[in-house]
Design an enzyme around this catalytic site. Structure first.
Site, PDB file in Angstrom:
ATOM      1  CB  CYS A  10      39.592 -32.896  81.252  1.00 14.48           C
ATOM      2  SG  CYS A  10      40.264 -31.332  80.652  1.00 14.48           S
ATOM      3  CG  ASN A  13      44.591 -30.004  77.506  1.00 16.52           C
ATOM      4  OD1 ASN A  13      45.480 -29.731  76.706  1.00 16.52           O
ATOM      5  ND2 ASN A  13      44.865 -30.359  78.736  1.00 16.52           N
ATOM      6  CB  CYS A  15      38.958 -26.755  83.505  1.00 18.04           C
ATOM      7  SG  CYS A  15      38.089 -25.309  82.860  1.00 18.04           S
ATOM      8  NE  ARG A  16      37.078 -31.863  83.895  1.00 17.28           N
ATOM      9  CZ  ARG A  16      36.243 -32.750  83.389  1.00 17.28           C
ATOM     10  NH1 ARG A  16      35.687 -33.651  84.181  1.00 17.28           N
ATOM     11  NH2 ARG A  16      35.964 -32.751  82.109  1.00 17.28           N
ATOM     12  CB  SER A  17      43.639 -32.550  81.625  1.00 17.25           C
ATOM     13  OG  SER A  17      43.290 -31.701  80.570  1.00 17.25           O
ATOM     14  CG  ASP A 127      34.009 -29.291  82.964  1.00 15.10           C
ATOM     15  OD1 ASP A 127      34.677 -28.306  83.332  1.00 15.10           O
ATOM     16  OD2 ASP A 127      33.755 -29.520  81.773  1.00 15.10           O
TER      17      ASP A 127
END
Length: 161
Positions: A10, A13, A15-17, A127
Site C-alpha cells: 500500500c 505500509n 494500514c492495508r498492506s 485506505d
C-alpha cells in the site's frame, strides 16, 4: 521445496498492506500452508519506515484473531521485484507506482490484490487512514476475501495443493 513469496503493498505500509500480511499469514496457519510461503508487506512511500501498523488496524485485526504489532513498515525496494513471486497492490495508484518502478521482466508479478476477490466487484482496498473504525473493518473483510481467493487461485493453477 521453494517457497512462494508474496509481497502486499500500500502507500505507507501501516494500514492495508500489514493487515493483508497478517490476515494472509493467519489463513496460511489455519490451512497448514505456512511452510510453503514467505510473506511480507511494504509501502510505495517511506512515510512510516520502522513504525508498527496503525493502532486502529491493530485493534481491528486483533478483534479477528490477527496480530499485527510485531510488524514494522518498510519501503518497497528494487530487489523486491526480483525476490517476490507476487507483488500485490491494494489500489491502482500504488499499482501504477510499482509498475513504473518495476523492471520489464518482472511486470507480470505486479497485480491488484482484489483481482482475487471478483465477487466484491471492486478493484481497490480503500485506505481507512482518515476514516473511522468501520473503514478498518471493511479493509479486513476485503482482505479476508482476497486472501481466500488468492489461495484458491494458486490451488486451481496447481501451484499449491
Amino acid at each position: 521445496m521453494r517457497k512462494i513469496k508474496v509481497l502486499f503493498v500500500c502507500m505507507g505500509n501501516i494500514c492495508r498492506s500489514p493487515t493483508a500480511e497478517g490476515v494472509f499469514n493467519t489463513l496460511l496457519m489455519t490451512r497448514r500452508l505456512t511452510d510453503a510461503f514467505e510473506v511480507d508487506s511494504a509501502g510505495t512511500h517511506a512515510y512510516h519506515v520502522g513504525d508498527a501498523p496503525d493502532l486502529r488496524s491493530q485493534k481491528a485485526a486483533r478483534g479477528r484473531g490477527v496480530e499485527l504489532k510485531h510488524l514494522k513498515a518498510r519501503k518497497v525496494t528494487q530487489n523486491d521485484f526480483e525476490v517476490f513471486d507476487y507483488v500485490l497492490a491494494m489500489d491502482e495508484e500504488n499499482q501504477a507506482i510499482l509498475s513504473e518502478n518495476c523492471p520489464d521482466k518482472f511486470q507480470h508479478k505486479v497485480r491488484l490484490f482484489l483481482e482475487y476477490a471478483p465477487h466484491l466487484k471492486q478493484r481497490e482496498v480503500p485506505d481507512p487512514y482518515y476514516g473511522g473504525a468501520y473503514g478498518f473493518e471493511r479493509v479486513l473483510d476485503m482482505v479476508e476475501a482476497a486472501s481466500e481467493g488468492f489461495i484458491e487461485a494458486l490451488q486451481r493453477e496447481g501451484i499449491i495443493s
